[in-house]
Design a protein around this motif. Structure first.
Motif, short mmCIF file in Angstrom:
data_model
loop_
_atom_site.label_atom_id
_atom_site.label_comp_id
_atom_site.label_asym_id
_atom_site.label_seq_id
_atom_site.Cartn_x
_atom_site.Cartn_y
_atom_site.Cartn_z
N LEU A 20 0.82 -1.12 -0.19
CA LEU A 20 -0.16 -0.03 0.00
C LEU A 20 0.93 1.22 0.13
O LEU A 20 0.43 2.30 -0.55
CB LEU A 20 -0.92 0.06 1.24
CG LEU A 20 -1.98 1.09 1.40
CD1 LEU A 20 -2.77 0.93 0.18
CD2 LEU A 20 -2.58 1.16 2.71
N LEU A 21 2.00 1.02 0.67
CA LEU A 21 2.84 2.25 0.69
C LEU A 21 3.78 2.63 -0.30
O LEU A 21 4.88 3.29 -0.48
CB LEU A 21 3.50 2.33 2.18
CG LEU A 21 2.84 2.21 3.30
CD1 LEU A 21 3.66 2.43 4.68
CD2 LEU A 21 1.86 3.62 3.26
N GLU A 22 3.56 1.85 -1.44
CA GLU A 22 4.64 1.96 -2.70
C GLU A 22 4.14 3.34 -3.30
O GLU A 22 2.91 3.67 -3.57
CB GLU A 22 4.11 0.80 -3.61
CG GLU A 22 4.83 0.92 -5.05
CD GLU A 22 6.30 1.00 -4.93
OE1 GLU A 22 7.05 1.72 -5.28
OE2 GLU A 22 6.85 0.21 -3.94
N LEU A 84 1.27 14.57 -11.91
CA LEU A 84 1.80 14.60 -10.77
C LEU A 84 3.15 13.73 -11.11
O LEU A 84 4.24 14.02 -10.49
CB LEU A 84 1.22 14.17 -9.63
CG LEU A 84 0.10 15.17 -9.10
CD1 LEU A 84 -0.58 14.38 -8.15
CD2 LEU A 84 0.30 16.54 -8.71
N GLY A 85 2.89 12.69 -11.87
CA GLY A 85 4.11 11.76 -11.91
C GLY A 85 4.23 10.90 -10.65
O GLY A 85 5.20 10.21 -10.04
N ARG A 86 3.37 10.98 -9.74
CA ARG A 86 2.96 10.29 -8.28
C ARG A 86 1.89 9.39 -8.32
O ARG A 86 0.84 9.48 -8.85
CB ARG A 86 3.14 11.20 -7.47
CG ARG A 86 4.14 12.38 -7.45
CD ARG A 86 3.94 13.38 -6.30
NE ARG A 86 4.18 12.67 -4.91
CZ ARG A 86 4.02 13.28 -3.67
NH1 ARG A 86 3.71 14.77 -3.90
NH2 ARG A 86 4.34 13.00 -2.34
N ARG A 87 2.00 8.35 -7.67
CA ARG A 87 1.20 7.46 -7.25
C ARG A 87 -0.16 8.07 -6.31
O ARG A 87 0.41 8.70 -5.42
CB ARG A 87 1.32 6.00 -6.69
CG ARG A 87 0.35 5.20 -6.17
CD ARG A 87 0.60 3.85 -5.47
NE ARG A 87 1.46 3.00 -6.58
CZ ARG A 87 1.47 1.63 -6.47
NH1 ARG A 87 0.68 1.02 -5.66
NH2 ARG A 87 2.24 0.96 -7.41
N ILE A 88 -1.32 7.96 -6.72
CA ILE A 88 -2.37 8.63 -6.05
C ILE A 88 -3.04 7.48 -5.27
O ILE A 88 -3.50 6.34 -5.73
CB ILE A 88 -3.66 9.20 -6.67
CG1 ILE A 88 -2.74 10.55 -7.58
CG2 ILE A 88 -4.80 9.72 -5.91
CD1 ILE A 88 -3.95 11.21 -8.27
N HIS A 89 -2.85 7.61 -3.99
CA HIS A 89 -3.69 6.43 -3.21
C HIS A 89 -5.09 7.05 -2.57
O HIS A 89 -5.13 8.22 -2.68
CB HIS A 89 -2.90 6.43 -1.61
CG HIS A 89 -1.31 5.88 -1.91
ND1 HIS A 89 -0.52 6.60 -2.32
CD2 HIS A 89 -0.82 4.60 -1.61
CE1 HIS A 89 0.89 6.04 -2.39
NE2 HIS A 89 0.33 4.59 -1.93
N GLY A 110 -3.31 0.90 -5.03
CA GLY A 110 -3.17 1.81 -3.92
C GLY A 110 -4.17 2.45 -3.24
O GLY A 110 -4.53 3.38 -2.67
N VAL A 111 -5.27 1.46 -3.16
CA VAL A 111 -6.72 1.71 -2.70
C VAL A 111 -6.90 1.38 -1.14
O VAL A 111 -6.36 0.07 -0.92
CB VAL A 111 -7.79 1.29 -3.56
CG1 VAL A 111 -9.18 1.53 -2.89
CG2 VAL A 111 -7.76 1.94 -4.74
N VAL A 112 -6.99 2.22 -0.25
CA VAL A 112 -7.37 1.88 1.19
C VAL A 112 -8.76 1.51 1.49
O VAL A 112 -9.73 2.40 1.14
CB VAL A 112 -6.88 2.91 2.17
CG1 VAL A 112 -7.10 2.66 3.64
CG2 VAL A 112 -5.39 3.37 1.93
N PRO A 113 -9.15 0.10 1.59
CA PRO A 113 -10.49 -0.25 1.97
C PRO A 113 -11.12 0.14 3.10
O PRO A 113 -10.54 0.43 4.07
CB PRO A 113 -10.33 -1.69 1.79
CG PRO A 113 -9.13 -2.05 2.57
CD PRO A 113 -8.20 -0.93 1.80
N ARG A 129 -0.75 6.60 7.53
CA ARG A 129 0.58 6.18 7.30
C ARG A 129 0.97 6.53 5.86
O ARG A 129 2.20 6.77 5.47
CB ARG A 129 0.60 4.48 7.37
CG ARG A 129 0.52 4.02 8.72
CD ARG A 129 1.68 4.17 9.42
NE ARG A 129 2.85 3.37 8.77
CZ ARG A 129 3.83 3.88 8.13
NH1 ARG A 129 4.33 4.86 7.92
NH2 ARG A 129 4.89 2.67 7.54
N VAL A 130 -0.02 6.48 4.77
CA VAL A 130 0.25 6.74 3.35
C VAL A 130 0.77 8.45 3.51
O VAL A 130 1.88 8.43 2.92
CB VAL A 130 -0.99 6.70 2.69
CG1 VAL A 130 -0.80 7.71 1.43
CG2 VAL A 130 -1.37 5.21 2.50
N LEU A 131 0.21 9.02 4.28
CA LEU A 131 0.61 10.47 4.42
C LEU A 131 1.95 10.48 5.03
O LEU A 131 2.86 11.63 4.68
CB LEU A 131 -0.35 11.44 5.00
CG LEU A 131 -1.50 11.74 3.94
CD1 LEU A 131 -2.75 12.17 4.96
CD2 LEU A 131 -1.43 12.12 2.74
#
Length: 246
Positions: A20-22, A84-89, A110-113, A129-131
């Motif tokens: 998830l934190l990738e 952004l060139g970044r993964r959006i969670h 990258g989806v948090v259920p 944790r993602v942030l």
């Protein structure tokens, strides 16, 4: 005779924290974003307004948007991921993990259920944790699609995340997607247009009065964020925040 049992609701899927934190954009995410742009453009005219270059390219960022249609996350992800060139969670309802194809993409995208039946402490912890790991999180403060296409009373989780992590907030206003893909309709309508406006990034702590206590800060931060989103919307979507116009 066996007593019939009621079908149990789907269990919340377990997502490995390291996955998830990738933070990078995987080939899957890049392909899905590209495909989403192609599909969106074939269905409707999409207008993107605002300074996308002002969105931070590093550090924790919360993208906060209104939610009026299933088309909203499609458009947000399709245009902001490559920009952004970044993964959006994402924070997504746990039920979507049961859907064919979509569930597989959610697990690997990258989806948090989130269990919307109550306060989901675990989802909040994972979002934090993602942030804290310096990534981008997409949040719909209202928690679900608006039945009227107007802004609805928000949940307070977004303000709590922003205050706890110090993340930069980027307000996003999405207008007219409810006419392209109305709630209750299985597929979008052809034609029309949708607009996504990107607002100025800010940190809530910088805008709160000095010495604001924790309880008051949460309420003030929530109102501040929703007003910033409302200012980016067509008037018909602003709901209770229309009075703030001008």
């Amino acid at each position: 005779m066996t007593t019939p049992t009621r079908a149990r609701p789907s269990a919340k899927p377990a997502i490995a924290e390291d996955e998830l934190l990738e933070g990078g954009i995987s080939p899957l995410i890049r392909t899905v974003a590209f495909g989403a742009r192609l599909v969106s453009r074939s269905v409707t005219r999409v207008h993107v307004e605002g300074d996308l270059s002002a969105i931070p390219r590093e550090g924790p960022v919360i993208l906060a948007a209104n939610h009026i249609s299933n088309a909203d996350p499609v458009i947000v992800g399709a245009w902001l991921t490559p920009a952004l060139g970044r993964r959006i969670h994402w924070l997504g309802k746990k039920e979507m993990f049961d859907w064919p194809v979509v569930g597989w993409m959610a697990r690997n995208g990258g989806v948090v259920p989130v269990d919307r039946a109550g306060a989901d402490v675990e989802a909040f912890r994972m979002a934090a944790r993602v942030l804290e790991a310096g990534h981008v999180l997409m949040v719909f403060p209202e928690g679900t699609r608006s039945p009227t296409a107007e802004l609805q009373p928000p949940k307070d989780g977004l303000a709590m995340l922003a205050l706890r992590t110090g993340a930069t907030i980027v307000p996003v206003g999405v207008s007219n997607t409810d006419r392209v893909w109305p709630k209750g309709r299985k597929i979008p309508r052809l034609g029309g247009h949708a607009t996504m406006r990107i607002g100025e990034p800010f940190k809530v702590a910088d805008l709160l009065p000095p010495n604001t206590d924790r309880k008051s800060a949460k309420g003030l931060a929530t109102t501040l964020i929703m007003r910033r989103i409302a200012a980016l919307l067509d008037t018909r979507h602003r709901g209770p925040y229309a009075a703030d116009e001008g």
